[in-house]
Design a protein around this motif. Structure first.
Motif, PDB file in Angstrom:
ATOM      1  N   THR A  72       1.038  -1.212  -0.026  1.00 36.69           N
ATOM      2  CA  THR A  72      -0.139  -0.040   0.007  1.00 36.69           C
ATOM      3  C   THR A  72       0.845   1.273  -0.070  1.00 36.69           C
ATOM      4  O   THR A  72       1.984   1.257   0.337  1.00 36.69           O
ATOM      5  N   THR A  73       0.463   2.427  -0.368  1.00 44.05           N
ATOM      6  CA  THR A  73       0.783   3.675  -0.252  1.00 44.05           C
ATOM      7  C   THR A  73      -0.106   4.800   0.310  1.00 44.05           C
ATOM      8  O   THR A  73      -1.118   4.550   0.133  1.00 44.05           O
ATOM      9  N   LEU A  74       0.558   5.774   0.923  1.00 38.62           N
ATOM     10  CA  LEU A  74      -0.248   6.796   1.183  1.00 38.62           C
ATOM     11  C   LEU A  74       0.441   8.132   1.108  1.00 38.62           C
ATOM     12  O   LEU A  74       1.724   7.981   1.297  1.00 38.62           O
ATOM     13  N   VAL A  75      -0.069   9.264   0.868  1.00 36.40           N
ATOM     14  CA  VAL A  75       0.580  10.498   0.931  1.00 36.40           C
ATOM     15  C   VAL A  75       0.358  11.094   2.441  1.00 36.40           C
ATOM     16  O   VAL A  75      -0.662  11.134   3.066  1.00 36.40           O
ATOM     17  N   GLY A  76       1.590  12.135   2.600  1.00 30.17           N
ATOM     18  CA  GLY A  76       1.274  12.856   3.986  1.00 30.17           C
ATOM     19  C   GLY A  76       2.432  14.049   3.913  1.00 30.17           C
ATOM     20  O   GLY A  76       2.935  14.403   2.858  1.00 30.17           O
ATOM     21  N   TYR A  77       2.604  14.468   4.990  1.00 28.74           N
ATOM     22  CA  TYR A  77       3.442  15.796   5.255  1.00 28.74           C
ATOM     23  C   TYR A  77       4.490  15.137   6.259  1.00 28.74           C
ATOM     24  O   TYR A  77       4.242  14.557   7.397  1.00 28.74           O
ATOM     25  N   GLN A  78       5.863  15.227   5.922  1.00 26.10           N
ATOM     26  CA  GLN A  78       6.874  15.102   6.727  1.00 26.10           C
ATOM     27  C   GLN A  78       8.176  15.995   6.651  1.00 26.10           C
ATOM     28  O   GLN A  78       8.372  16.794   5.926  1.00 26.10           O
ATOM     29  N   GLY A  79       9.030  15.856   7.865  1.00 27.28           N
ATOM     30  CA  GLY A  79      10.265  16.580   7.424  1.00 27.28           C
ATOM     31  C   GLY A  79      10.095  17.924   8.410  1.00 27.28           C
ATOM     32  O   GLY A  79      11.328  18.735   8.578  1.00 27.28           O
ATOM     33  N   GLY A  80       8.970  18.493   8.875  1.00 30.64           N
ATOM     34  CA  GLY A  80       8.573  19.701   9.569  1.00 30.64           C
ATOM     35  C   GLY A  80       8.632  19.760  10.901  1.00 30.64           C
ATOM     36  O   GLY A  80       8.920  18.659  11.842  1.00 30.64           O
ATOM     37  N   HIS A  81       7.921  20.587  11.487  1.00 26.39           N
ATOM     38  CA  HIS A  81       7.643  21.072  12.953  1.00 26.39           C
ATOM     39  C   HIS A  81       6.369  20.732  13.334  1.00 26.39           C
ATOM     40  O   HIS A  81       5.846  20.700  14.749  1.00 26.39           O
ATOM     41  N   THR A  82       5.449  21.229  12.712  1.00 25.72           N
ATOM     42  CA  THR A  82       3.781  21.242  12.536  1.00 25.72           C
ATOM     43  C   THR A  82       3.065  20.024  12.909  1.00 25.72           C
ATOM     44  O   THR A  82       2.924  19.321  11.927  1.00 25.72           O
ATOM     45  N   PRO A  83       2.703  19.743  13.983  1.00 30.32           N
ATOM     46  CA  PRO A  83       2.120  18.464  14.135  1.00 30.32           C
ATOM     47  C   PRO A  83       0.466  18.347  13.673  1.00 30.32           C
ATOM     48  O   PRO A  83      -0.195  19.359  13.551  1.00 30.32           O
ATOM     49  N   ASN A  84       0.167  17.338  12.621  1.00 32.78           N
ATOM     50  CA  ASN A  84      -1.230  17.253  12.301  1.00 32.78           C
ATOM     51  C   ASN A  84      -1.512  18.433  11.525  1.00 32.78           C
ATOM     52  O   ASN A  84      -2.572  18.971  11.489  1.00 32.78           O
ATOM     53  N   PRO A  85      -0.696  18.874  10.464  1.00 40.31           N
ATOM     54  CA  PRO A  85      -0.868  20.051   9.746  1.00 40.31           C
ATOM     55  C   PRO A  85      -1.976  19.685   8.710  1.00 40.31           C
ATOM     56  O   PRO A  85      -2.474  18.456   8.238  1.00 40.31           O
ATOM     57  N   SER A  86      -2.626  20.810   7.928  1.00 42.49           N
ATOM     58  CA  SER A  86      -3.382  20.733   6.882  1.00 42.49           C
ATOM     59  C   SER A  86      -2.672  20.726   5.519  1.00 42.49           C
ATOM     60  O   SER A  86      -1.309  21.513   5.598  1.00 42.49           O
ATOM     61  N   TYR A  87      -3.250  20.452   4.535  1.00 43.87           N
ATOM     62  CA  TYR A  87      -2.708  20.912   3.073  1.00 43.87           C
ATOM     63  C   TYR A  87      -2.421  22.358   3.019  1.00 43.87           C
ATOM     64  O   TYR A  87      -1.433  22.743   2.624  1.00 43.87           O
ATOM     65  N   PHE A 186       5.576  11.153  10.264  1.00 43.87           N
ATOM     66  CA  PHE A 186       4.834  11.239   9.050  1.00 43.87           C
ATOM     67  C   PHE A 186       3.516  11.505   9.435  1.00 43.87           C
ATOM     68  O   PHE A 186       2.951  10.701  10.342  1.00 43.87           O
ATOM     69  N   TYR A 187       2.673  12.617   8.919  1.00 45.90           N
ATOM     70  CA  TYR A 187       1.366  12.896   9.033  1.00 45.90           C
ATOM     71  C   TYR A 187       0.579  12.659   7.936  1.00 45.90           C
ATOM     72  O   TYR A 187       0.828  13.399   6.641  1.00 45.90           O
ATOM     73  N   PRO A 188      -0.352  11.686   7.849  1.00 47.90           N
ATOM     74  CA  PRO A 188      -1.239  11.560   6.581  1.00 47.90           C
ATOM     75  C   PRO A 188      -1.935  12.581   6.136  1.00 47.90           C
ATOM     76  O   PRO A 188      -2.284  13.262   6.861  1.00 47.90           O
ATOM     77  N   ALA A 189      -1.980  12.874   4.820  1.00 50.74           N
ATOM     78  CA  ALA A 189      -2.776  13.806   4.215  1.00 50.74           C
ATOM     79  C   ALA A 189      -4.184  13.588   4.212  1.00 50.74           C
ATOM     80  O   ALA A 189      -4.675  12.480   4.240  1.00 50.74           O
ATOM     81  N   GLU A 190      -4.963  14.560   3.821  1.00 55.75           N
ATOM     82  CA  GLU A 190      -6.296  14.353   3.800  1.00 55.75           C
ATOM     83  C   GLU A 190      -6.932  13.391   2.850  1.00 55.75           C
ATOM     84  O   GLU A 190      -6.270  13.086   2.039  1.00 55.75           O
ATOM     85  N   PRO A 191      -8.045  12.851   2.848  1.00 51.00           N
ATOM     86  CA  PRO A 191      -8.501  11.594   2.007  1.00 51.00           C
ATOM     87  C   PRO A 191      -8.570  12.084   0.552  1.00 51.00           C
ATOM     88  O   PRO A 191      -8.149  11.170  -0.124  1.00 51.00           O
ATOM     89  N   GLU A 192      -8.785  13.375   0.276  1.00 51.25           N
ATOM     90  CA  GLU A 192      -8.862  13.586  -1.198  1.00 51.25           C
ATOM     91  C   GLU A 192      -7.713  13.486  -1.970  1.00 51.25           C
ATOM     92  O   GLU A 192      -7.521  13.587  -2.958  1.00 51.25           O
ATOM     93  N   HIS A 193      -6.492  13.651  -1.160  1.00 49.01           N
ATOM     94  CA  HIS A 193      -5.079  13.590  -1.833  1.00 49.01           C
ATOM     95  C   HIS A 193      -4.726  12.154  -1.995  1.00 49.01           C
ATOM     96  O   HIS A 193      -3.827  11.967  -2.651  1.00 49.01           O
TER      97      HIS A 193
END
Length: 232
Positions: A72-87, A186-193
């Motif tokens: 499986t694969t999933l997209v998200g946000y990583q490498g930064g400082h903000t927890p649980n960010p939005s797109y 790694f914070y998963p991105a929104e379902p639409e992404h």
């Protein structure tokens, strides 16, 4: 005000947006629209995890779900400082995150080296805070490793690909950051992404490589054993 910031400046922890303690959405019941497997864990025993940033995650994810041995694969946000960010927050340049792809794969079918080959050949890792027409810190090239073995292999592959780029006449040095994933959650991105280009086949994809391929040691190349030549 979010978009008035210089998006080519990585914010410090003090400058970054505060985020939130919990995600604003859930992917718990979601399945991969191509592979059919759950997006989030717990995952079957024996799978391994790899995290990559190589530009817009819509196109980057497709590169990996097409590979043999990927569960499986999933997209998200990583490498930064903000927890649980939005797109929206990531796009502001005020989280420090890059757009990332998490890959769950079966090491009995494929290898981390094979995934590294896809990573290096699918984007231009010399562009800093951009990828093609996409500009900003969220598009930087990155590998976030899960084990010391992955870290060593990622570093070795970066050296090898730099040699291949230099030999080809490519003038710029690789800017890819390689960091342990336990320091860069790694914070998963929104379902639409998730699997965006499967849901939107005509959607935007800014992913493109340098045209330089990795070759393994058996054909005179300098890459680590296990990274095979690109197939036509």
């Amino acid at each position: 005000m979010l978009f008035h910031r210089n998006k080519n400046h990585l914010p410090t922890p003090e400058e970054a947006l505060p985020g939130r303690p919990e995600p604003a959405f859930t992917l718990a019941a979601d399945r991969h629209t191509v592979l059919g497997n759950p997006l989030t864990g717990p995952y079957p025993e024996g799978l391994e995890t790899a995290d990559f940033g190589l530009g817009c995650f819509w196109g980057a994810e497709r590169k990996f779900w097409q590979a043999p041995g990927v569960w499986t694969t999933l997209v998200g946000y990583q490498g930064g400082h903000t927890p649980n960010p939005s797109y929206y927050e990531v796009c502001s340049g005020m989280t420090g995150h890059t757009e990332a792809v998490r890959v769950l794969y079966d090491p009995a079918v494929t290898s981390y080296a094979a995934l590294l080959k896809i990573f290096w050949e699918s984007h231009d890792p010399t562009q800093g805070f951009r990828q093609g027409n996409d500009s900003g810190t969220q598009y930087r090239s990155a590998i976030y490793t899960h084990t010391p073995a992955q870290a060593a292999e990622a570093e070795s592959s970066r050296t090898a690909y730099q040699s291949a780029l230099t030999a080809s006449g490519h003038p710029a040095p690789i800017t890819t950051e390689i960091l342990p994933s336990d320091t860069r959650p790694f914070y998963p991105a929104e379902p639409e992404h998730q699997q965006y280009l499967d849901k939107n086949p005509a959607g935007y994809c800014g992913i493109g490589g340098t045209g330089v391929e990795l070759s393994d040691a058996s054909d005179g190349g300098s890459c680590p054993t296990g990274i095979a030549p690109a197939k036509e």
